[in-house]
Every structure is written in C-alpha cells, then in structure tokens.
Enzyme design. Structure first.
Site, PDB file in Angstrom:
ATOM      1  CG  HIS A 174     -14.361  68.441   8.671  1.00 56.88           C
ATOM      2  ND1 HIS A 174     -14.779  68.012   7.674  1.00 56.88           N
ATOM      3  CD2 HIS A 174     -14.609  67.009   9.651  1.00 56.88           C
ATOM      4  CE1 HIS A 174     -15.327  67.148   7.469  1.00 56.88           C
ATOM      5  NE2 HIS A 174     -15.910  66.471   8.827  1.00 56.88           N
ATOM      6  CD  GLU A 202     -11.123  71.543   5.439  1.00 61.51           C
ATOM      7  OE1 GLU A 202     -10.926  70.520   4.468  1.00 61.51           O
ATOM      8  OE2 GLU A 202     -11.467  71.025   6.337  1.00 61.51           O
ATOM      9  CB  CYS A 252     -16.474  67.672   3.262  1.00 58.88           C
ATOM     10  SG  CYS A 252     -16.773  68.974   4.721  1.00 58.88           S
ATOM     11  CB  CYS A 303     -14.785  72.433   5.069  1.00 58.83           C
ATOM     12  SG  CYS A 303     -14.487  71.658   6.566  1.00 58.83           S
TER      13      CYS A 303
END
Length: 154
Positions: A79, A81, A107, A110
């Site tokens: 992801h 992040e 999410c 993260c």
C-alpha cells in the site's frame, strides 16, 4: 497570477500526482508524509521493487472477487502508506509527529503501522470501507480528516 494554494490543498495535490505512479488495477493510491511543512517521504501502491506488477500479472483479488477492505494478504502490492513508511526508514528519516496526506483513507493494516510510526494526523480525499481502521485511529488519538471541501478544487 492565481491564488496561492493552502497547505492542505498543496500536499493533497502532490499525493494525487504520486498516485499516478501506481500499478494497481483496482485503485490508484498516493500519499506524502509531511513533517513541519516539509515532505519527508512519498508512496504509491504497487508491487515490491524488482517484481512484476499487477498490470503484468493480473489481479488475484479481482479474479477471486474479493471485496475492498478484505483479504489484503492476497494482494501482491504494497500500500502507498507502507511504501512511504519504508522509504522513510530506508533513508533514516523520522516521521513521528508528522501528517499523512493521502488520496484514500488508510486500511487497518496501514493504520496500525501509521499509529506505531507516530503519525499524528491523516488528511484524505476519498473514503475506504474499513470501520476497524477508523476505530483504531480514533482510539490511538490520530486525527483523521476528510478534505471534502478542498477536494473540489483539486
């Protein structure tokens, strides 16, 4: 000469530009980590360095009809992040007390990483269907701010 953008608009625009590097077939996400009004790391979602991207291999989550916010372990990508935090760590850059500007709300995976990294605020342009992430951020005292009004001008 046009009007000068505010800090939130400025960093959000940069996060949107970072997202254009994404190779995810489902959702292009970009983020920047900011400390004292300086960008210290950026990230976008995609496969680990040196590996084939989803645009080359196809999306296993799509093939299995996995809804958004579920079964993250089936994704070959990292992801945005996660990539930003890894970039900061690789370069020895502190992020504690910083802000994350992202195209999407993080999410749960993260969110937990951002909490432990000491990110104080999260500004995002689009939601993400993960109630647990919101609960964790709230419990940890991390501000999560939708930039709805400013997103219209972005």
């Amino acid at each position: 000469m046009g009007s000068r953008p505010g800090w939130n608009e400025y960093f959000s625009c940069i996060a949107r530009q970072v997202a254009t590097r994404s190779t995810c077939l489902r959702r292009q996400v970009g983020c920047v980590i900011v400390l004292e009004k300086r960008i210290v790391a950026t990230g976008y979602n995609g496969a680990p360095s040196g590996m084939l991207h989803c645009e080359d291999t196809g999306c296993l989550r799509d093939q299995r009809n996995v809804p958004p916010g579920e079964r993250h372990e089936l994704c070959r990508g990292l992801h945005a992040e996660q990539n930003a935090l890894i970039q900061a760590a690789m370069h020895g850059t502190a992020v504690r007390g910083g802000a994350l500007y992202s195209t999407h709300h993080p999410c749960i995976l993260c969110s937990k990483m951002l909490i432990n990294a000491g990110i104080a605020r999260i500004y995002y342009l689009n939601g993400y269907p993960d109630r647990m992430a919101r609960r964790f951020l709230e419990e940890a005292g991390v501000e999560s701010i939708l930039l709805e009004a400013e997103a219209e001008g972005l």
